[in-house]
Design a protein around this motif. Structure first.
Motif, PDB file in Angstrom:
ATOM      1  N   ASN A  59       0.829  -1.208   0.000  1.00 25.57           N
ATOM      2  CA  ASN A  59       0.000   0.000   0.000  1.00 25.57           C
ATOM      3  C   ASN A  59       0.865   1.261   0.000  1.00 25.57           C
ATOM      4  O   ASN A  59       0.575   2.230  -0.710  1.00 25.57           O
ATOM      5  CB  ASN A  59      -0.917   0.011   1.225  1.00 25.57           C
ATOM      6  N   TYR A  60       1.917   1.228   0.812  1.00 22.21           N
ATOM      7  CA  TYR A  60       2.812   2.387   0.872  1.00 22.21           C
ATOM      8  C   TYR A  60       3.397   2.701  -0.496  1.00 22.21           C
ATOM      9  O   TYR A  60       3.393   3.862  -0.943  1.00 22.21           O
ATOM     10  CB  TYR A  60       3.935   2.126   1.877  1.00 22.21           C
ATOM     11  N   TRP A  61       3.931   1.674  -1.181  1.00 22.35           N
ATOM     12  CA  TRP A  61       4.603   1.933  -2.449  1.00 22.35           C
ATOM     13  C   TRP A  61       3.623   2.349  -3.539  1.00 22.35           C
ATOM     14  O   TRP A  61       3.959   3.186  -4.386  1.00 22.35           O
ATOM     15  CB  TRP A  61       5.414   0.718  -2.879  1.00 22.35           C
ATOM     16  N   HIS A  62       2.413   1.827  -3.522  1.00 19.13           N
ATOM     17  CA  HIS A  62       1.416   2.296  -4.486  1.00 19.13           C
ATOM     18  C   HIS A  62       1.117   3.775  -4.257  1.00 19.13           C
ATOM     19  O   HIS A  62       1.013   4.561  -5.219  1.00 19.13           O
ATOM     20  CB  HIS A  62       0.143   1.464  -4.375  1.00 19.13           C
ATOM     21  N   GLU A  63       0.978   4.158  -2.984  1.00 16.93           N
ATOM     22  CA  GLU A  63       0.724   5.556  -2.686  1.00 16.93           C
ATOM     23  C   GLU A  63       1.938   6.433  -2.997  1.00 16.93           C
ATOM     24  O   GLU A  63       1.807   7.555  -3.480  1.00 16.93           O
ATOM     25  CB  GLU A  63       0.329   5.710  -1.209  1.00 16.93           C
ATOM     26  N   GLN A  64       3.141   5.913  -2.721  1.00 11.36           N
ATOM     27  CA  GLN A  64       4.352   6.673  -2.986  1.00 11.36           C
ATOM     28  C   GLN A  64       4.523   6.911  -4.487  1.00 11.36           C
ATOM     29  O   GLN A  64       4.897   8.009  -4.913  1.00 11.36           O
ATOM     30  CB  GLN A  64       5.564   5.912  -2.431  1.00 11.36           C
ATOM     31  N   ILE A  65       4.247   5.899  -5.283  1.00 10.67           N
ATOM     32  CA  ILE A  65       4.352   6.054  -6.732  1.00 10.67           C
ATOM     33  C   ILE A  65       3.283   7.019  -7.239  1.00 10.67           C
ATOM     34  O   ILE A  65       3.534   7.840  -8.129  1.00 10.67           O
ATOM     35  CB  ILE A  65       4.250   4.677  -7.414  1.00 10.67           C
ATOM     36  N   GLY A  66       2.088   6.953  -6.653  1.00 10.35           N
ATOM     37  CA  GLY A  66       1.057   7.919  -7.003  1.00 10.35           C
ATOM     38  C   GLY A  66       1.466   9.333  -6.658  1.00 10.35           C
ATOM     39  O   GLY A  66       1.177  10.290  -7.399  1.00 10.35           O
ATOM     40  N   LEU A  67       2.174   9.501  -5.526  1.00 10.64           N
ATOM     41  CA  LEU A  67       2.635  10.823  -5.125  1.00 10.64           C
ATOM     42  C   LEU A  67       3.726  11.332  -6.059  1.00 10.64           C
ATOM     43  O   LEU A  67       3.755  12.516  -6.420  1.00 10.64           O
ATOM     44  CB  LEU A  67       3.161  10.761  -3.692  1.00 10.64           C
ATOM     45  N   LEU A  68       4.630  10.436  -6.469  1.00  9.55           N
ATOM     46  CA  LEU A  68       5.651  10.820  -7.433  1.00  9.55           C
ATOM     47  C   LEU A  68       5.012  11.254  -8.749  1.00  9.55           C
ATOM     48  O   LEU A  68       5.425  12.248  -9.364  1.00  9.55           O
ATOM     49  CB  LEU A  68       6.606   9.644  -7.666  1.00  9.55           C
ATOM     50  N   ALA A  69       3.979  10.512  -9.175  1.00 10.34           N
ATOM     51  CA  ALA A  69       3.262  10.893 -10.396  1.00 10.34           C
ATOM     52  C   ALA A  69       2.593  12.252 -10.239  1.00 10.34           C
ATOM     53  O   ALA A  69       2.608  13.079 -11.159  1.00 10.34           O
ATOM     54  CB  ALA A  69       2.234   9.818 -10.739  1.00 10.34           C
ATOM     55  N   ALA A  70       2.029  12.504  -9.062  1.00 10.27           N
ATOM     56  CA  ALA A  70       1.369  13.793  -8.832  1.00 10.27           C
ATOM     57  C   ALA A  70       2.371  14.937  -8.875  1.00 10.27           C
ATOM     58  O   ALA A  70       2.084  16.016  -9.414  1.00 10.27           O
ATOM     59  CB  ALA A  70       0.649  13.772  -7.483  1.00 10.27           C
ATOM     60  N   SER A  71       3.571  14.722  -8.321  1.00 11.54           N
ATOM     61  CA  SER A  71       4.585  15.789  -8.355  1.00 11.54           C
ATOM     62  C   SER A  71       5.050  16.038  -9.778  1.00 11.54           C
ATOM     63  O   SER A  71       5.276  17.190 -10.184  1.00 11.54           O
ATOM     64  CB  SER A  71       5.767  15.440  -7.447  1.00 11.54           C
ATOM     65  N   GLY A  72       5.193  14.959 -10.569  1.00  9.77           N
ATOM     66  CA  GLY A  72       5.573  15.139 -11.966  1.00  9.77           C
ATOM     67  C   GLY A  72       4.507  15.871 -12.763  1.00  9.77           C
ATOM     68  O   GLY A  72       4.805  16.743 -13.584  1.00  9.77           O
ATOM     69  N   SER A  73       3.238  15.516 -12.515  1.00 13.02           N
ATOM     70  CA  SER A  73       2.140  16.194 -13.207  1.00 13.02           C
ATOM     71  C   SER A  73       2.100  17.675 -12.838  1.00 13.02           C
ATOM     72  O   SER A  73       1.855  18.530 -13.693  1.00 13.02           O
ATOM     73  CB  SER A  73       0.814  15.520 -12.837  1.00 13.02           C
ATOM     74  N   MET A  74       2.346  17.973 -11.562  1.00  5.33           N
ATOM     75  CA  MET A  74       2.338  19.369 -11.136  1.00  5.33           C
ATOM     76  C   MET A  74       3.473  20.141 -11.808  1.00  5.33           C
ATOM     77  O   MET A  74       3.304  21.295 -12.223  1.00  5.33           O
ATOM     78  CB  MET A  74       2.464  19.450  -9.609  1.00  5.33           C
ATOM     79  N   ALA A  75       4.659  19.507 -11.920  1.00 11.36           N
ATOM     80  CA  ALA A  75       5.782  20.163 -12.584  1.00 11.36           C
ATOM     81  C   ALA A  75       5.476  20.436 -14.046  1.00 11.36           C
ATOM     82  O   ALA A  75       5.846  21.488 -14.584  1.00 11.36           O
ATOM     83  CB  ALA A  75       7.032  19.298 -12.459  1.00 11.36           C
ATOM     84  N   MET A  76       4.788  19.496 -14.691  1.00  5.75           N
ATOM     85  CA  MET A  76       4.436  19.700 -16.102  1.00  5.75           C
ATOM     86  C   MET A  76       3.440  20.833 -16.262  1.00  5.75           C
ATOM     87  O   MET A  76       3.500  21.612 -17.230  1.00  5.75           O
ATOM     88  CB  MET A  76       3.885  18.393 -16.669  1.00  5.75           C
ATOM     89  N   ARG A  77       2.532  20.992 -15.315  1.00  6.52           N
ATOM     90  CA  ARG A  77       1.580  22.099 -15.386  1.00  6.52           C
ATOM     91  C   ARG A  77       2.270  23.440 -15.131  1.00  6.52           C
ATOM     92  O   ARG A  77       1.958  24.445 -15.761  1.00  6.52           O
ATOM     93  CB  ARG A  77       0.447  21.879 -14.376  1.00  6.52           C
ATOM     94  N   VAL A  78       3.245  23.425 -14.186  1.00 11.60           N
ATOM     95  CA  VAL A  78       3.991  24.650 -13.915  1.00 11.60           C
ATOM     96  C   VAL A  78       4.787  25.066 -15.144  1.00 11.60           C
ATOM     97  O   VAL A  78       4.913  26.257 -15.460  1.00 11.60           O
ATOM     98  CB  VAL A  78       4.914  24.457 -12.691  1.00 11.60           C
ATOM     99  N   ALA A  79       5.355  24.080 -15.850  1.00  9.22           N
ATOM    100  CA  ALA A  79       6.108  24.397 -17.065  1.00  9.22           C
ATOM    101  C   ALA A  79       5.218  25.071 -18.100  1.00  9.22           C
ATOM    102  O   ALA A  79       5.702  25.814 -18.951  1.00  9.22           O
ATOM    103  CB  ALA A  79       6.727  23.134 -17.638  1.00  9.22           C
ATOM    104  N   GLN A  80       3.910  24.809 -18.011  1.00  9.59           N
ATOM    105  CA  GLN A  80       2.958  25.443 -18.926  1.00  9.59           C
ATOM    106  C   GLN A  80       2.297  26.662 -18.283  1.00  9.59           C
ATOM    107  O   GLN A  80       1.239  27.109 -18.708  1.00  9.59           O
ATOM    108  CB  GLN A  80       1.894  24.426 -19.341  1.00  9.59           C
TER     109      GLN A  80
END
Length: 923
Positions: free
Chosen positions: A467-488
């Motif tokens: 459960n931890y790693w699924h959530e951690q990977i989801g959090l990493l994905a969320a940070s990447g998505s946020m960075a991509m939105r900031v770049a735009q």
């Protein structure tokens, strides 16, 4: 007189000799090796004889005597016999000794009771002040240790016994005088003689370090008692405990005052001591960030010395400590587990990335353990002989200890007879660089977490990490998505990411009743539950992903679409990239060569390998690469138990359940996806342990076999989790295979039988490589030389549904594991993008991975944490969608390291093996 004697009333009132009965021929073989109760009894009896009331009666200092040769003339002898030595004295000898006027006194663990017993027998009372008594107890303890140190290690002594005895007896007499200055001078001379004796043979003084472990439960009277201690000491506290300290203004002020006076120092560094070996680097460094914040609130500056009570040492730790400006570490813990030790006192500890920190490495002594004090003098002398200097670390809970710990501290008032108490800050300030570094490998550190959780009654000791790693990977994905939105140039909310990380880590902090981690919000703006005209797929990770989505019949002319039909689509999207794809009404493979179906009978085939299911067991009979001979891997589900009876060898025997299949059939067969489902039972003898459903799935274009396992009617295992469990067993043919895992995102080789690999365990069979992807369940156990069990169910585990991936010749198994665990939902397309396939950030080296992206609140800058994962030095180029005005590398504590020179949209830098680098990009 301090003692009332009544010689007329007792024939035993006259004491001429005080002796301890031991199995020894001299100081050279005095039993300093004893442990536990035996050590406690020897120390209690020895120091009890140094009570000033007894010294006054006997008029001589105590001695030892052989237990099997009691004095021929026992008149005037008081012999203390520890309980474990009683059997060495014949009954006739006991009768003879008593009848002739001797006194045999049974040993006890409480030395005051021993003293009271003797005084009662001679009709005397004790009227000495407690401080005076403490002086003589301490003197007797130091005399014993100096004698053992010099006699057992140098086989010699220069101590003037006559002068020493004269001074001791004079101190007893002087203690009754009103003027305490005379007594103080005399007792000081006694200690000085012992100090001179030690210096003559061991001129190098030892540093004695008292480390007190602080928890929220020990902040009351016990801590107040500890703070009254007169010798310097160090406190270990995590940030969570410091929060409780800061809530008490009076206590916080008291600690600050003692820190400023250099009476104590505070060490630690983390907010909570999590199972860091099994977690992500982001979680680990977050604990340091929060812990250091609390330290700054208390002391005004962050701690520079790392220490940990719970097991958590690992090869990558020095690099992480360096990121927070921590140049010193305690290389030992109080927890179970295994960590390397050294004959050296202190080392320059080198981490996996080449970073070094000063480390105190000798194992600690518990102040509640009498054995540590019986052998202390010899131990310190041996360390001085080896290293030319010495230190000894003592650890304790506040206000806890034993009598001999008090004796040792009390002796420090009169000089460094056995050593000088210093704080850890003082110790590391005087650290002498040995001129070489010491590095270790992952096998040198063996964590105890699974056994601890099971023995402690923890719920779901395996699935909590999934459960931890699924959530951690989801959090990493969320940070990447946020960075991509900031770049735009879209707004950002980085605090939400950190709050979510703290929530996930908070659930991992509890061992006993960890609650289920609530699912994180979807990173997609609109997840589809039905078909749409167009889709947008985002890859928020820093590496290229090839993955399968269940939406079928997408535009097969799109460059991101590799294969598509009615069963689903295989996509390939660049790192930090996005694609916009339309649905297609054409037949999926129009205009393409006709591809075969992936499932047939008991076989699954794609362009990378062939999987043959075992009809009898329902497991994987063989995985074979096209054009190569030999079976890569076989798989089955096993239930392992320890038989109650023992074999002829006296060892407990392990038995494994047979996997018996009732059904094996194709449940999905298309040109993109193939699946075979098996059903059956796990049987030991005639007993059914569990039933199973296993689905083996492959897709075209991905060298990965996915296994979905569901267990039903499970008889839960009991006892030792390493002996009684249900597991997914894999077997191969090459006994010389090597194993690699990714510990905190760094590839490390393992050779031990019990392995930790939460995301990926690679089996290198030289000619080819296979990777086991356990979906976050971290523990494996080798069975023999050619098989390994990935644990699924242990005592306390309630999960019954599992996933396991098997990758064949994956170039980067760790990234493949993350990709395989990530959510793959498509989102409805919004405004069309200019390019149907685009990327916003790009790393030119696949072995370097972004562990998080954290934009500033206003979007003016972006922090990215990069980690080299494979152990190879590379020249890295980070390319950005927007032109960068500044690029700065910083330590994780915020200190700037250097400024990079961007070349338009490219930042170039050199990355060492396993190095951790945070870069701040300013637009």
């Amino acid at each position: 007189m301090n003692v009332n004697k009544h010689h007329e009333e007792s024939p035993q009132a006259e004491i001429q000799h005080l002796a301890l009965a031991v199995d020894s021929h001299g100081w050279e073989d005095f039993p300093s090796h004893l442990a536990g109760v035996e050590a406690a009894e020897v120390l209690a009896c020895w120091t009890a004889m140094w009570h000033p009331a007894l010294l006054e009666i006997a008029a001589r200092i105590p001695q030892w005597h052989r237990v099997d040769e009691l004095p021929e003339d026992p008149r005037g002898w008081v012999v203390l016999v520890p309980d474990f030595a009683k059997s060495q004295i014949a009954k006739s000898e006991v009768i003879r000794f008593s009848d002739r006027g001797g006194m045999l006194v049974p040993g006890q663990l409480d030395r005051l009771k021993v003293v009271a017993n003797i005084l009662e027998k001679v009709n005397a009372t004790d009227t000495f002040d407690k401080r005076i008594v403490a002086d003589f107890f301490s003197l007797g303890y130091c005399y014993l240790q100096v004698q053992l140190m010099t006699r057992q290690l140098r086989y010699s002594s220069s101590l003037d016994e006559v002068e020493f005895q004269t001074l001791v007896l004079q101190a007893v007499q002087d203690s009754s005088q009103a003027d305490g200055t005379i007594y103080a001078s005399t007792i000081q001379k006694c200690f000085d003689l012992l100090l001179e004796e030690r210096i003559r043979f061991f001129p190098t003084p030892a540093n004695l370090i008292n480390l007190v472990y602080l928890t929220p439960e020990t902040l009351g009277d016990r801590l107040q008692q500890q703070l009254k201690q007169t010798v310097p000491f160090s406190i270990h506290s995590d940030g969570k405990t410091l929060s409780s300290v800061l809530a008490d203004d009076a206590l916080a002020d008291q600690l600050r005052e003692q820190i400023q006076s250099q009476k104590l120092c505070v060490v630690g560094g983390e907010f909570q001591e999590l199972q860091n070996v099994l977690l992500s680097t982001w979680s680990c460094l977050r604990q340091f960030q929060l812990g250091q914040q609390k330290m700054v609130e208390l002391t005004g500056e962050s701690t520079r010395i790392f220490a940990r009570r719970r097991f958590g040492l690992r090869v990558g730790l020095p690099g992480l400590l360096d990121q927070f400006g921590m140049q010193s570490a305690i290389h030992c813990t109080l927890d179970e587990g295994v960590f390397p030790q050294s004959s050296a006192n202190q080392i320059r500890w080198e981490g996996a990335d080449g970073t070094t920190v000063n480390a105190l490495i000798s194992p600690p002594h518990l102040v509640s353990d009498p054995a540590a004090f019986l052998n202390l003098g010899v131990h310190v002398g041996e360390i001085i002989d080896i290293n030319q200097d010495a230190h000894q670390l003592f650890v304790q809970w506040p206000g806890r200890g034993c009598d001999y710990w008090q004796d040792l501290m009390h002796s420090s008032r009169y000089g460094p007879i056995l050593g000088e108490f210093v704080t850890l800050t003082t110790f590391f300030d005087a650290f002498v660089d040995p001129g070489f570094t010491q590095s270790y490998v992952s096998d040198d550190y063996r964590e105890p977490y699974l056994s601890q959780m099971v023995s402690g009654g923890a719920r779901d000791p395996l699935s909590r990490f999934s459960n931890y790693w699924h959530e951690q990977i989801g959090l990493l994905a969320a940070s990447g998505s946020m960075a991509m939105r900031v770049a735009q140039k879209e707004p950002a909310q980085p605090d939400q990411l950190l709050a979510r990380l703290d929530e996930i880590d908070g659930h991992m902090a509890g061992d006993k009743d960890s609650q289920e981690i609530s699912p994180s919000p979807s990173t997609n703006t609109e997840t589809l539950s039905s078909a749409a005209d167009a889709y947008r797929i985002v890859n928020p990770f820093s590496f290229r992903r090839r993955f399968f989505v269940p939406q079928g019949n997408l535009d097969n002319q799109h460059s991101a679409v590799l294969f598509t039909d009615e069963s689903g689509t295989v996509l390939e999207v660049p790192g930090m990239g996005l694609a916009q794809i339309t649905a297609s009404q054409q037949t999926a493979l129009d205009g393409q060569p006709v591809a075969p179906d992936l499932a047939e009978g008991f076989f699954l085939r794609n362009e990378f390998f062939e999987v043959e299911m075992d009809e009898a067991t329902g497991g994987v009979g063989a995985i074979k690469q096209h054009g190569k001979r030999g079976n890569l891997l076989g798989q089955k589900i096993v239930a392992r138990q320890i038989k109650a009876t023992r074999s002829r060898t006296g060892r407990q025997e392990a038995v494994a359940a047979r996997m018996v299949a009732d059904e094996c059939r194709v449940t999905c067969n298309s040109k993109v996806r193939g699946q075979i489902t098996t059903r059956g039972a796990l049987v030991i003898g005639k007993k059914k342990v569990a039933t199973f459903i296993q689905k083996a799935t492959i897709v075209r274009g991905i060298p990965l076999l996915n296994l979905e396992i569901e267990l039903q009617d499970v008889i839960p295992p009991q006892g030792d989790p390493w002996q009684n469990y249900i597991a997914c067993r894999f077997a191969w043919k090459d006994e010389s295979s090597r194993f690699f895992t990714w510990q905190n995102e760094s590839r490390q080789q393992l050779t031990r039988s019990r392995m930790v690999a939460p995301l990926a365990l690679e089996i290198d069979q030289h000619e080819f490589r296979t990777a086991l992807l356990p979906d976050g369940r971290p523990w494996f156990q080798r069975i023999g030389m050619r098989s390994i069990d990935g644990l699924l169910v242990v005592p306390g585990e309630t999960s019954r549904q599992f996933r396991f991936g098997v990758g064949v010749d994956l170039p980067y198994p760790y990234q493949a594991a993350i990709s395989n665990m990530a959510a793959d939902d498509l989102e409805a397309a919004g405004e069309p993008i200019q390019e149907s396939l685009a990327w916003l950030f790009h790393l030119n080296q696949k072995n370097v991975m972004a562990l998080y992206w954290l934009p500033a609140q206003d979007g003016s800058s972006l922090r990215v944490l990069l980690k080299e994962t494979e152990g190879r030095r590379v020249d890295l180029s980070l390319r950005c969608f927007r032109q960068v005005s500044r690029a700065i590398t910083k330590r994780l504590d915020g200190e700037e390291i250097r400024e990079l020179t961007p070349q338009n949209d490219v930042i170039q830098l050199k990355v060492a093996a396993h190095e951790l680098i945070e870069i701040t990009l300013v637009w």
